[in-house]
Design an enzyme around this catalytic site. Structure first.
Site, PDB file in Angstrom:
ATOM      1  N   HIS A 141      -2.858  -0.920  -3.524  1.00 57.20           N
ATOM      2  CA  HIS A 141      -3.595  -0.596  -4.745  1.00 57.20           C
ATOM      3  C   HIS A 141      -4.919  -1.338  -4.783  1.00 57.20           C
ATOM      4  O   HIS A 141      -5.020  -2.505  -4.392  1.00 57.20           O
ATOM      5  CB  HIS A 141      -2.769  -0.946  -5.983  1.00 57.20           C
ATOM      6  CG  HIS A 141      -3.152  -0.145  -7.176  1.00 57.20           C
ATOM      7  ND1 HIS A 141      -4.301  -0.391  -7.906  1.00 57.20           N
ATOM      8  CD2 HIS A 141      -2.569   0.937  -7.760  1.00 57.20           C
ATOM      9  CE1 HIS A 141      -4.396   0.491  -8.886  1.00 57.20           C
ATOM     10  NE2 HIS A 141      -3.360   1.307  -8.829  1.00 57.20           N
ATOM     11  N   HIS A 142      -5.957  -0.640  -5.270  1.00 53.92           N
ATOM     12  CA  HIS A 142      -7.291  -1.239  -5.327  1.00 53.92           C
ATOM     13  C   HIS A 142      -7.336  -2.416  -6.301  1.00 53.92           C
ATOM     14  O   HIS A 142      -8.257  -3.246  -6.251  1.00 53.92           O
ATOM     15  CB  HIS A 142      -8.323  -0.187  -5.729  1.00 53.92           C
ATOM     16  CG  HIS A 142      -9.672  -0.395  -5.105  1.00 53.92           C
ATOM     17  ND1 HIS A 142     -10.244  -1.644  -4.958  1.00 53.92           N
ATOM     18  CD2 HIS A 142     -10.566   0.485  -4.582  1.00 53.92           C
ATOM     19  CE1 HIS A 142     -11.430  -1.518  -4.381  1.00 53.92           C
ATOM     20  NE2 HIS A 142     -11.648  -0.250  -4.140  1.00 53.92           N
ATOM     21  N   ALA A 143      -6.366  -2.518  -7.204  1.00 46.29           N
ATOM     22  CA  ALA A 143      -6.301  -3.674  -8.099  1.00 46.29           C
ATOM     23  C   ALA A 143      -6.050  -4.957  -7.323  1.00 46.29           C
ATOM     24  O   ALA A 143      -6.363  -6.052  -7.805  1.00 46.29           O
ATOM     25  CB  ALA A 143      -5.204  -3.481  -9.143  1.00 46.29           C
ATOM     26  N   ILE A 145      -7.185  -5.455  -4.064  1.00 41.74           N
ATOM     27  CA  ILE A 145      -7.991  -5.674  -2.872  1.00 41.74           C
ATOM     28  C   ILE A 145      -9.261  -4.848  -2.890  1.00 41.74           C
ATOM     29  O   ILE A 145      -9.307  -3.777  -3.475  1.00 41.74           O
ATOM     30  CB  ILE A 145      -7.137  -5.283  -1.627  1.00 41.74           C
ATOM     31  CG1 ILE A 145      -7.710  -5.821  -0.338  1.00 41.74           C
ATOM     32  CG2 ILE A 145      -6.940  -3.793  -1.559  1.00 41.74           C
ATOM     33  CD1 ILE A 145      -6.761  -5.631   0.827  1.00 41.74           C
ATOM     34  N   ASN A 349     -11.228  -7.915  -6.346  1.00 42.61           N
ATOM     35  CA  ASN A 349     -12.404  -7.076  -6.165  1.00 42.61           C
ATOM     36  C   ASN A 349     -13.665  -7.828  -6.537  1.00 42.61           C
ATOM     37  O   ASN A 349     -13.767  -8.381  -7.633  1.00 42.61           O
ATOM     38  CB  ASN A 349     -12.275  -5.819  -7.027  1.00 42.61           C
ATOM     39  CG  ASN A 349     -11.235  -4.871  -6.476  1.00 42.61           C
ATOM     40  OD1 ASN A 349     -11.510  -4.073  -5.588  1.00 42.61           O
ATOM     41  ND2 ASN A 349     -10.010  -4.960  -6.985  1.00 42.61           N
TER      42      ASN A 349
END
Length: 515
Positions: A141-143, A145, A349
């Site tokens: 999940h982009h949360a 990384i 991020n």
């Protein structure tokens, strides 16, 4: 991960914006080759290797813990029921067991949401491919990384020799919770600092650290949020001179007549690529030589990113021309820019983006690349003052925001507003630098690592590039209702690259460049 760690506003936004049609995970499709004499079980050896290295990336054992009533951002907490068999799976690749089949399967799998009850990552190993190859599809999940942190995770998964490293876990430390009286004592100390640091601009800019309860009940969340707001206010006060300078620079650039053409060039025309997307994905990958792309950039007087933009522009231009849908105004690309400082490997991020014209209205490939170089330089100059503002606004927190943003995201998705609103950009193009040396995983040589990124409503096509050894691996992903077979674009890319090379080659080298 011994203590709960609240997500930043930027990290949490990827959770809030996620809908069934718009998953917010990123990944890759890696291709390995096993040694000719390999007799082991790659899946089991790979899984055992990852299990032995989980301490290197604690985020891999962290699950989300929501705040009561979603009044604040969730936190990462260690999953006390972590089971690696729920994260690494043996995939089944149907005949003819080739890369094209794997790409179609990856597109289908990338459209599926991750289970938020568990740590937000999965690996799928596909054995039995042609030429002794192994496929590895991973998603996270982009949360958790961004591209910079993803490169850091590469160090955990891969080795520089066929023999895997032994990575000893650190000595376990006993968890020590803060007593209420300790919190109160720390609060008094911080209160005293609060009255002195605002008068010290450099110290205020660095901020102060107030105590946290670290608990997830409603009262503790309200207390922790109050501490965060005080910290943010002090840091904001210390950053006012820097922010005022950035705002002044932005206003100066906007009011400059020379910059108005640049701003106009960042306005995106509506295209068939800028519509609401379905819950299905189309994925494909293709590679070109890195050394040739760098040589081309040098010849043109630009950067590697400019060449990547020019190749992407040529491919999209040709595709839209074949569809009879190329607008007269140039398309634009959203280009992510990392804010991560060198050596920073935190799994979060640290990124913002710029909008750049990609000169799809220019027919001549040489002039198109030269135009892109000029436009990207102007876009960087326009966006540079905003870099200083991003750390100040990327972690703004407001009680109740999580549930509000999720409702708005769902309404935006269901209402198909992206079909009628002007697009912020036409496509997304991202270039992630990777290692130059050969890498291995559980004894298998890594041949390619094609990025698999995010398609969004209004920007259906995402082109992400990963450099590895002497190659650039392009990963194309799109909403399947917009581009059903994105392989068509990949098939155009080598020819577009050859055309660019020929355009900059000396007359005597035209024949060799085209071949």
């Amino acid at each position: 991960m011994s203590d709960a760690k609240k997500l930043s506003s930027m990290d949490a936004s990827f959770l809030y914006l996620e809908t069934p049609e718009m998953p917010m995970h990123v990944g890759s499709m890696a291709i390995f080759r096993l040694p000719e004499d390999y007799k082991g079980d790659f899946f089991e050896e790979f899984k055992a290797m990852i299990a032995s290295r989980l301490h290197v990336a604690p985020i891999l054992k962290a699950r989300l813990e929501k705040a009561p009533l979603d009044i604040d951002h969730p936190s990462w907490v260690e999953d006390d029921q972590f089971d690696i068999d729920r994260h690494i799976f043996r995939g089944s690749l149907p005949a003819p067991h080739d890369r094209a089949t794997l790409e179609r399967l990856v597109g289908w799998m990338h459209a599926k949401l991750l289970n938020r009850a568990r740590p937000l990552w999965e690996f799928y190993v596909f054995e039995g491919m042609k030429d002794n190859e192994i496929g590895l599809y991973s998603k996270m999940h982009h949360a958790c990384i961004d591209g910079g942190a993803g490169a850091a995770l590469t160090n955990m998964i891969y080795d520089v020799t066929p023999v895997p490293r032994v990575m000893e876990p650190p000595t376990a430390k006993a968890k020590v919770g803060q007593e209420p009286r300790d919190i109160a004592a720390n609060l008094v100390d911080s209160y005293q600092q609060l009255w002195t640091k605002p008068f010290d601009v450099s110290a205020a800019a660095r901020g102060i650290e107030l105590p946290r309860s670290g608990k997830s009940d409603l009262g503790s969340i309200l207390f922790d949020n109050a501490m965060f707001q005080i910290e943010s206010a002090v840091k904001f006060a210390g950053s006012i001179p820097t922010m005022l300078k950035s705002v002044s620079d932005v206003v100066g650039k906007i009011s400059d007549p020379k910059s108005r053409d640049s701003i106009a060039g960042m306005m995106s025309p509506p295209t068939i690529l800028n519509k609401s997307i379905s819950s299905e994905r189309s994925f494909a990958g293709v590679s070109i030589p890195l050394s040739r792309a760098k040589a081309l950039a040098k010849q043109a007087g630009g950067k590697l990113n400019d060449v990547v933009l020019a190749i992407s522009s040529g491919v999209v231009r040709r595709y839209l021309m074949e569809k009879g849908a190329l607008p007269n105004k140039s398309l634009t690309a959203a280009v992510p820019i990392s804010l991560r400082e060198e050596g920073n490997t935190d799994a979060n991020n640290q990124v913002f983006g710029m909008i750049c014209s990609i000169a799809t209205n220019v027919e001549d490939p040489k002039t198109r690349l030269e135009t892109i170089i000029a436009q990207s330089t102007k876009s960087k100059e326009m966006s540079h003052p905003l870099r200083a503002l991003m750390p100040q606004v990327s972690n703004v927190s407001m009680l109740g925001a999580p549930i509000l943003v999720q409702i708005l995201a769902l309404l935006y998705s269901r209402s198909s507003l992206s079909d009628v609103l002007p697009p912020a950009a036409n496509i997304t193009v991202s270039n992630v630098p990777g290692p130059r040396q050969t890498l291995y995983a559980a004894g298998a040589e890594l041949l390619h690592i094609f990025p698999v990124s995010i398609s969004t409503h209004g920007i259906a096509l995402n082109i992400t590039v990963q450099s590895y050894r002497d190659q650039l691996d392009f990963g194309f992903i799109a909403g399947a209702n917009i581009i059903p077979h994105v392989q068509v674009l990949c098939d155009m890319l080598p020819e577009e690259f050859a055309t660019l090379q020929a355009a900059f080659a000396p007359p005597a080298d035209l024949k060799s460049a085209a071949s």
